[in-house]
Write a protein that holds these residues in place. Structure first.
Motif, PDB file in Angstrom:
ATOM      1  N   ALA A  86      14.613 -17.582  -7.460  1.00 54.54           N
ATOM      2  CA  ALA A  86      14.924 -16.154  -7.547  1.00 54.54           C
ATOM      3  C   ALA A  86      14.076 -15.375  -6.544  1.00 54.54           C
ATOM      4  O   ALA A  86      14.551 -14.444  -5.908  1.00 54.54           O
ATOM      5  CB  ALA A  86      14.692 -15.641  -8.956  1.00 54.54           C
ATOM      6  N   ALA A  87      12.811 -15.771  -6.390  1.00 53.17           N
ATOM      7  CA  ALA A  87      11.940 -15.097  -5.429  1.00 53.17           C
ATOM      8  C   ALA A  87      12.455 -15.301  -4.009  1.00 53.17           C
ATOM      9  O   ALA A  87      12.419 -14.391  -3.190  1.00 53.17           O
ATOM     10  CB  ALA A  87      10.513 -15.607  -5.557  1.00 53.17           C
ATOM     11  N   GLU A  88      12.925 -16.532  -3.723  1.00 55.04           N
ATOM     12  CA  GLU A  88      13.465 -16.804  -2.396  1.00 55.04           C
ATOM     13  C   GLU A  88      14.772 -16.059  -2.178  1.00 55.04           C
ATOM     14  O   GLU A  88      15.050 -15.577  -1.094  1.00 55.04           O
ATOM     15  CB  GLU A  88      13.691 -18.305  -2.212  1.00 55.04           C
ATOM     16  N   ALA A  89      15.600 -15.972  -3.201  1.00 56.49           N
ATOM     17  CA  ALA A  89      16.909 -15.353  -3.074  1.00 56.49           C
ATOM     18  C   ALA A  89      16.834 -13.836  -3.077  1.00 56.49           C
ATOM     19  O   ALA A  89      17.705 -13.175  -2.549  1.00 56.49           O
ATOM     20  CB  ALA A  89      17.822 -15.829  -4.202  1.00 56.49           C
ATOM     21  N   ALA A  90      15.803 -13.268  -3.692  1.00 55.78           N
ATOM     22  CA  ALA A  90      15.688 -11.815  -3.761  1.00 55.78           C
ATOM     23  C   ALA A  90      15.508 -11.261  -2.358  1.00 55.78           C
ATOM     24  O   ALA A  90      14.632 -11.702  -1.616  1.00 55.78           O
ATOM     25  CB  ALA A  90      14.509 -11.428  -4.641  1.00 55.78           C
ATOM     26  N   PRO A  91      16.343 -10.314  -1.962  1.00 52.39           N
ATOM     27  CA  PRO A  91      16.208  -9.750  -0.623  1.00 52.39           C
ATOM     28  C   PRO A  91      14.928  -8.934  -0.505  1.00 52.39           C
ATOM     29  O   PRO A  91      14.478  -8.329  -1.481  1.00 52.39           O
ATOM     30  CB  PRO A  91      17.440  -8.854  -0.493  1.00 52.39           C
ATOM     31  N   GLN A  92      14.359  -8.977   0.673  1.00 50.37           N
ATOM     32  CA  GLN A  92      13.185  -8.159   0.932  1.00 50.37           C
ATOM     33  C   GLN A  92      13.601  -6.698   0.859  1.00 50.37           C
ATOM     34  O   GLN A  92      14.689  -6.344   1.287  1.00 50.37           O
ATOM     35  CB  GLN A  92      12.611  -8.473   2.326  1.00 50.37           C
ATOM     36  N   ALA A  93      12.760  -5.870   0.330  1.00 50.05           N
ATOM     37  CA  ALA A  93      13.069  -4.441   0.266  1.00 50.05           C
ATOM     38  C   ALA A  93      13.206  -3.924   1.693  1.00 50.05           C
ATOM     39  O   ALA A  93      12.313  -4.111   2.517  1.00 50.05           O
ATOM     40  CB  ALA A  93      11.971  -3.701  -0.469  1.00 50.05           C
ATOM     41  N   GLU A  94      14.347  -3.337   1.975  1.00 52.24           N
ATOM     42  CA  GLU A  94      14.614  -2.843   3.321  1.00 52.24           C
ATOM     43  C   GLU A  94      13.858  -1.530   3.524  1.00 52.24           C
ATOM     44  O   GLU A  94      13.864  -0.655   2.673  1.00 52.24           O
ATOM     45  CB  GLU A  94      16.112  -2.624   3.492  1.00 52.24           C
ATOM     46  N   VAL A  95      13.204  -1.420   4.668  1.00 50.38           N
ATOM     47  CA  VAL A  95      12.461  -0.215   4.996  1.00 50.38           C
ATOM     48  C   VAL A  95      13.460   0.901   5.266  1.00 50.38           C
ATOM     49  O   VAL A  95      14.433   0.710   5.989  1.00 50.38           O
ATOM     50  CB  VAL A  95      11.571  -0.457   6.241  1.00 50.38           C
ATOM     51  N   LYS A  96      13.218   2.061   4.677  1.00 46.31           N
ATOM     52  CA  LYS A  96      14.088   3.205   4.933  1.00 46.31           C
ATOM     53  C   LYS A  96      14.069   3.511   6.424  1.00 46.31           C
ATOM     54  O   LYS A  96      13.039   3.322   7.094  1.00 46.31           O
ATOM     55  CB  LYS A  96      13.600   4.435   4.170  1.00 46.31           C
ATOM     56  N   ILE A  97      15.181   4.007   6.923  1.00 45.09           N
ATOM     57  CA  ILE A  97      15.277   4.310   8.355  1.00 45.09           C
ATOM     58  C   ILE A  97      14.120   5.194   8.800  1.00 45.09           C
ATOM     59  O   ILE A  97      13.433   4.888   9.773  1.00 45.09           O
ATOM     60  CB  ILE A  97      16.634   4.947   8.701  1.00 45.09           C
ATOM     61  N   GLU A  98      13.886   6.279   8.092  1.00 48.66           N
ATOM     62  CA  GLU A  98      12.855   7.233   8.507  1.00 48.66           C
ATOM     63  C   GLU A  98      11.434   6.693   8.359  1.00 48.66           C
ATOM     64  O   GLU A  98      10.497   7.267   8.902  1.00 48.66           O
ATOM     65  CB  GLU A  98      13.004   8.562   7.762  1.00 48.66           C
ATOM     66  N   ASP A  99      11.265   5.568   7.659  1.00 50.21           N
ATOM     67  CA  ASP A  99       9.941   4.967   7.489  1.00 50.21           C
ATOM     68  C   ASP A  99       9.652   3.858   8.508  1.00 50.21           C
ATOM     69  O   ASP A  99       8.551   3.294   8.498  1.00 50.21           O
ATOM     70  CB  ASP A  99       9.781   4.405   6.077  1.00 50.21           C
ATOM     71  N   GLN A 100      10.606   3.561   9.369  1.00 50.26           N
ATOM     72  CA  GLN A 100      10.380   2.526  10.391  1.00 50.26           C
ATOM     73  C   GLN A 100       9.276   2.992  11.339  1.00 50.26           C
ATOM     74  O   GLN A 100       9.268   4.136  11.776  1.00 50.26           O
ATOM     75  CB  GLN A 100      11.652   2.273  11.201  1.00 50.26           C
ATOM     76  N   LYS A 101       8.376   2.104  11.651  1.00 45.40           N
ATOM     77  CA  LYS A 101       7.267   2.434  12.543  1.00 45.40           C
ATOM     78  C   LYS A 101       7.426   1.785  13.915  1.00 45.40           C
ATOM     79  O   LYS A 101       6.714   2.129  14.852  1.00 45.40           O
ATOM     80  CB  LYS A 101       5.931   1.985  11.935  1.00 45.40           C
ATOM     81  N   GLU A 102       8.367   0.849  14.011  1.00 47.62           N
ATOM     82  CA  GLU A 102       8.581   0.139  15.265  1.00 47.62           C
ATOM     83  C   GLU A 102      10.063  -0.187  15.398  1.00 47.62           C
ATOM     84  O   GLU A 102      10.684  -0.666  14.456  1.00 47.62           O
ATOM     85  CB  GLU A 102       7.741  -1.129  15.263  1.00 47.62           C
ATOM     86  N   LEU A 103      10.610   0.105  16.560  1.00 46.88           N
ATOM     87  CA  LEU A 103      12.008  -0.188  16.865  1.00 46.88           C
ATOM     88  C   LEU A 103      11.986  -1.228  17.979  1.00 46.88           C
ATOM     89  O   LEU A 103      11.399  -0.994  19.035  1.00 46.88           O
ATOM     90  CB  LEU A 103      12.723   1.093  17.307  1.00 46.88           C
TER      91      LEU A 103
END
Length: 187
Positions: free
Chosen positions: A40-57
Motif C-alpha cells: 500500500a505504501a508503494e502503491a500510494a501516490p506521492q502527494a503532488e506539489v500544488k502548482i503555486e508551491d513548485q520551487k523548481e521548474l
C-alpha cells in the motif's frame, strides 16, 4: 481405560494440530498484513506539489528556480511553463525552447514584430539577446534568447494590467527579466 487414554491422545494430537495451524495462520496473517502495508505504501501516490508551491521548474534543456516572490502558474510541459510575479506590473515569465533556430533568425523575427533591441543580459555564463515591444492597453513585452546546441532557450515576459506609468513599468519589467534569467540554469 484404553478408550479414555486413546481419546486423550486424539484430543492432544488435534489440539497440537490446531495450535500449529493457528500459529501458521497468525504468522501468515502477520506477514500478509505487513506485506499489504508495504504494498500500500508503494502503491500510494506521492502527494503532488500544488502548482503555486513548485520551487523548481525543470526539463531536458534547463532548470528554472522560482525566484522569491514569484509563483509557478503551470507545470512543465515538454520545455514550456509559466510563472508570475503578483505585484505591479504583474509580470508573467514563460520560458521555452526553440529547435533549429539561431539567435540571428530570432532577432530578425523580433524585428518584423516591431520589437526594439535592448542591451544583452549575461546570467549564469550565458548571454541573452533581449528585445522590447509595447502592445495594446500599455502592455509591455520582452523576449529573450540564448543559444543551446542547434536551438535556443527563450523566455517571454509580459506585463499585466497595472496603474504604473510606462517608463516605471518598463524599468521594473527589465529588472524582473534579470531576476528570472539569473535563476535559469541551462543544461
Amino acid at each position: 481405560m484404553k478408550k479414555t487414554f486413546f481419546s486423550f491422545a486424539i484430543a492432544a494430537v488435534v489440539a497440537a494440530a490446531m495450535a500449529s495451524c493457528g500459529s501458521k495462520t497468525a504468522n501468515n496473517g502477520e506477514n500478509q498484513d505487513s506485506a499489504a502495508v508495504e504494498n500500500a505504501a508503494e502503491a500510494a501516490p506521492q502527494a503532488e506539489v500544488k502548482i503555486e508551491d513548485q520551487k523548481e521548474l525543470t526539463c531536458d534543456a534547463y532548470t528554472l528556480t522560482v525566484p522569491d516572490g514569484w509563483k509557478a502558474t503551470s507545470r512543465m510541459v515538454n520545455s514550456s511553463c509559466n510563472m508570475k510575479l503578483k505585484q505591479p506590473p504583474f509580470t508573467t515569465a514563460a520560458p521555452n525552447t526553440m529547435s533549429a533556430m539561431t539567435p540571428e533568425k530570432f532577432a530578425a523575427e523580433r524585428e518584423k514584430e516591431n520589437y526594439t533591441k535592448l542591451d544583452d543580459v549575461t546570467a549564469n555564463g550565458h548571454t541573452f539577446s533581449v528585445f522590447y515591444k509595447e502592445g495594446a492597453n500599455d502592455q509591455q513585452f520582452i523576449m529573450s534568447c540564448t543559444g543551446r546546441g542547434d536551438g535556443l532557450v527563450t523566455v517571454k515576459f509580459m506585463t499585466g494590467a497595472h496603474k504604473l506609468d510606462k517608463a516605471e513599468a518598463k524599468k521594473i519589467l527589465e529588472e524582473n527579466v534579470k531576476t528570472v534569467l539569473e535563476k535559469l540554469t541551462i543544461k
